[in-house]
Design a protein around this motif. Structure first.
Motif, short mmCIF file in Angstrom:
data_model
loop_
_atom_site.label_atom_id
_atom_site.label_comp_id
_atom_site.label_asym_id
_atom_site.label_seq_id
_atom_site.Cartn_x
_atom_site.Cartn_y
_atom_site.Cartn_z
N LEU A 94 0.82 -1.21 0.00
CA LEU A 94 0.00 0.00 0.00
C LEU A 94 0.86 1.26 0.00
O LEU A 94 0.47 2.28 -0.56
CB LEU A 94 -0.95 -0.02 1.21
N SER A 97 1.83 2.13 -3.54
CA SER A 97 0.72 2.78 -4.23
C SER A 97 0.54 4.21 -3.76
O SER A 97 0.28 5.12 -4.56
CB SER A 97 -0.58 2.00 -3.98
N PHE A 98 0.71 4.42 -2.45
CA PHE A 98 0.57 5.77 -1.90
C PHE A 98 1.64 6.70 -2.46
O PHE A 98 1.34 7.82 -2.89
CB PHE A 98 0.66 5.73 -0.38
N MET A 101 0.89 7.67 -5.96
CA MET A 101 -0.10 8.75 -6.03
C MET A 101 0.55 10.10 -5.71
O MET A 101 0.30 11.10 -6.39
CB MET A 101 -1.25 8.48 -5.06
N SER A 174 2.64 2.77 -8.99
CA SER A 174 1.23 2.37 -8.96
C SER A 174 1.01 1.05 -9.69
O SER A 174 0.32 0.15 -9.18
CB SER A 174 0.38 3.48 -9.61
N SER A 177 2.95 -2.07 -7.95
CA SER A 177 2.31 -2.56 -6.74
C SER A 177 1.23 -3.58 -7.08
O SER A 177 1.15 -4.65 -6.49
CB SER A 177 1.71 -1.40 -5.95
N ILE A 218 -7.25 -1.66 -3.44
CA ILE A 218 -6.91 -0.38 -2.82
C ILE A 218 -5.85 0.34 -3.64
O ILE A 218 -5.92 1.55 -3.84
CB ILE A 218 -6.44 -0.59 -1.37
N SER A 219 -4.87 -0.41 -4.13
CA SER A 219 -3.81 0.18 -4.96
C SER A 219 -4.40 0.78 -6.23
O SER A 219 -3.98 1.86 -6.67
CB SER A 219 -2.77 -0.89 -5.32
N PHE A 222 -5.98 4.03 -5.44
CA PHE A 222 -4.96 5.08 -5.32
C PHE A 222 -4.62 5.66 -6.70
O PHE A 222 -4.49 6.87 -6.87
CB PHE A 222 -3.69 4.52 -4.67
N ALA A 225 -7.51 7.69 -8.01
CA ALA A 225 -7.61 8.93 -7.24
C ALA A 225 -6.54 9.93 -7.66
O ALA A 225 -6.80 11.14 -7.72
CB ALA A 225 -7.48 8.62 -5.75
N SER A 226 -5.35 9.43 -7.96
CA SER A 226 -4.27 10.34 -8.36
C SER A 226 -4.59 11.02 -9.69
O SER A 226 -4.31 12.21 -9.88
CB SER A 226 -2.94 9.57 -8.46
#
Length: 235
Positions: A94, A97-98, A101, A174, A177, A218-219, A222, A225-226
């Motif tokens: 995670l 991925s964060f 982003m 991203s 991951s 979830i990845s 992310f 969302a980015s």
């Protein structure tokens, strides 16, 4: 103060179109060159950020980081003592991925691009002192020099190359991951993976594959969302 254009009315102008195009081109290049040596340095730096995320989670939960390693086969390990294990374990996947982003969003502005590049170089310098193998040390040195040279080129030319390098690293994180989760838990089923270890300590009746699917989803969120937030920032 300008209100954010959350509904993206009037999308997409020149900057937004370039942003989408850059992500698209980066994705195509990454997928086309995935199994070539040209992407190896970027894969390794993604592994570096994966292990760094484990280390940060350990420190944030009051543990100690005893060392980090990244290997030429794109594997890595972080030795920790203490901390909250069920937070440290998912932090790798995670966290990648964060950071992906964060890098993608940072590329939307020249100032934030410089900040992201500076923080990245600082992280590489810090890891030089906790690295347990010379391969990781040389990887850090190589990327410090690479980012430094790209930064100088941007400052003395009209081409904002640093912005696109930061975006490329973000997209790489991203995508890697999600791929890493698939490769470890579905394609090969690595029983020593973070998700398999997490399944052993979590009371929820999910096996490693299930946790991998959850983390992969979830990845992907992310990444989406980015792109959305990047378009909002540029609107």
């Amino acid at each position: 103060m300008v209100n954010p254009n959350w509904e993206l009315r009037g999308c997409c102008d020149r900057d937004q179109s370039l942003f989408i195009a850059a992500i698209g081109v980066s994705t195509v290049v990454i997928l086309a060159l995935w199994r070539t040596f040209l992407l190896t340095p970027f894969k390794l730096i993604t592994v570096f950020l994966h292990e760094t995320s484990h280390a940060l989670a350990c420190k944030l939960t009051c543990g100690d980081v005893e060392g980090m390693q990244v290997h030429a086969n794109e594997g890595g390990v972080t030795q920790t003592r203490g901390g909250i294990y069920w937070i440290i374990l998912p932090a790798g996947y995670l966290g990648s991925s964060f950071w992906g982003m964060v890098f993608i969003l940072a590329s939307t502005n020249l100032l934030t691009t410089r900040i992201a590049a500076g923080c990245f170089i600082l992280a590489l310098i810090v890891v030089l002192f906790v690295a347990k193998n010379w391969f990781l040390r040389w990887l850090c040195i190589g990327f410090i020099v690479f980012i430094g040279v790209v930064w100088v080129i941007q400052e003395f030319t009209t081409f904002h190359i640093l912005k696109y390098v930061i975006l490329f690293i973000g997209v790489m994180n991203s995508l890697f991951s999600v791929y890493d989760i698939y490769d470890d838990l579905i394609s090969r089923r690595v029983h020593s993976s973070d998700a398999e270890k997490f399944a052993e300590i979590c009371p929820c009746p999910c096996n490693g594959v299930a946790w991998g699917v959850i983390w992969g989803f979830i990845s992907f969120i992310f990444l989406c969302a980015s792109i959305y937030l990047g378009l909002v920032i540029l609107s």
